[in-house]
Design an enzyme around this catalytic site. Structure first.
Site, short mmCIF file in Angstrom:
data_model
loop_
_atom_site.label_atom_id
_atom_site.label_comp_id
_atom_site.label_asym_id
_atom_site.label_seq_id
_atom_site.Cartn_x
_atom_site.Cartn_y
_atom_site.Cartn_z
N GLU A 1 17.70 7.07 50.93
CA GLU A 1 17.73 6.47 49.60
C GLU A 1 18.19 5.01 49.68
O GLU A 1 19.38 4.73 49.78
CB GLU A 1 18.63 7.26 48.67
CG GLU A 1 19.99 7.64 49.25
CD GLU A 1 20.96 8.15 48.20
OE1 GLU A 1 20.55 8.36 47.05
OE2 GLU A 1 22.14 8.29 48.54
N HIS B 1 25.62 11.18 48.94
CA HIS B 1 24.82 10.39 48.01
C HIS B 1 25.40 8.98 47.89
O HIS B 1 26.61 8.76 47.96
CB HIS B 1 24.79 11.07 46.64
CG HIS B 1 23.77 10.49 45.72
ND1 HIS B 1 23.98 9.33 45.00
CD2 HIS B 1 22.51 10.90 45.41
CE1 HIS B 1 22.90 9.06 44.29
NE2 HIS B 1 22.00 9.98 44.52
#
Length: 250
Positions: free
Chosen positions: A167, A96
């Protein structure tokens, strides 16, 4: 066969036993689209609780937010693949942006964690993406570098256990921008891994997903779902009857 739509909710460092239980129970009772895979990722402290509540209906899977690349040892604060297995947690998020940027995790370290998870039977939501490189038109260069690191660690067959989450950080991609990057990732899969991996690997969007953009994004050929952050803490936001509606109530 078409790729199964995937919606993941990353609670990050948020939630309590009460609120997480409420969210999952809401999902258990909601009329979810049976063609959509739904996964929630609470903080590590609440993984076993989430798994117990989710098991009531088995409509929702549970994911950790991280895993370490070593099987055990003196690694304070980390969680191992075998511990996830023991707790019957089938998924983990790896790479992430917050761990890449804030905790300075390298592409190589992240790739080793992906390998450790998959070798241990845990499926991976593998996050990739750029920060300010978008301004220098280096998006594809950055995500390709991140993907190449994982490709050095995984066999062609192991990509079937990976969901790639693109992302972008520090900006919200337009639908066209998101599709362009997803298409580039799918082309990379075809060229670097195999045509089968390109066709079957799900690529989900992890930018700021809202009712304003989810319908358009879900229609794009190479967008196979979403990884939703803080909005997933709202029970209504994970309750949808169609993958196209996704987070429409957020």
């Amino acid at each position: 066969m078409p790729r199964q739509f995937f919606v993941g909710g990353n609670f990050k460092m948020n939630g309590t036993a009460e609120s997480i239980t409420a969210i999952i129970k809401n999902l258990n009772e909601a009329k979810l689209d049976e063609t959509t895979e739904v996964v929630v990722s609470p903080p590590a402290l609440y993984l076993t609780l989430a798994q117990q509540v989710a098991d009531e209906k088995k409509k929702v899977a549970v994911s950790s937010q991280n895993v370490f690349d070593k099987p055990n040892g003196a690694f304070t604060g980390e969680i191992s693949v075998s511990q996830l297995q023991d707790a019957k947690i089938p998924w983990t998020i790896i790479g992430h942006s917050e761990r890449r940027v804030i905790l300075k995790e390298t592409d190589e370290f992240i790739a080793r964690k992906v390998k450790a998870a998959i070798d241990g039977g845990i499926s991976v939501i593998f996050c990739i993406g750029e920060t300010l490189e978008r301004e220098a038109d280096k998006t594809i260069e950055v995500v390709t570098k991140q993907l190449n690191a994982a490709a050095k660690e995984l066999t062609k067959e192991q990509w079937s256990k990976v969901v790639i989450a693109y992302e972008p950080v520090w900006y919200v991609a337009t639908t066209q921008q998101a599709q362009e990057v997803h298409a580039a990732i799918r082309k990379w899969l075809a060229d670097a891994i195999s045509p089968e991996a390109s066709e079957n690997t799900r690529i989900i969007y992890g930018g700021s997903v809202s009712e304003k953009n989810c319908r358009e994004l879900a229609q794009e050929r190479d967008v196979d779902g979403f990884l939703v952050g803080g909005a997933s803490l709202k029970p209504a936001c994970m309750s949808f009857s169609s993958p196209v509606l996704c987070m429409a109530s957020c």
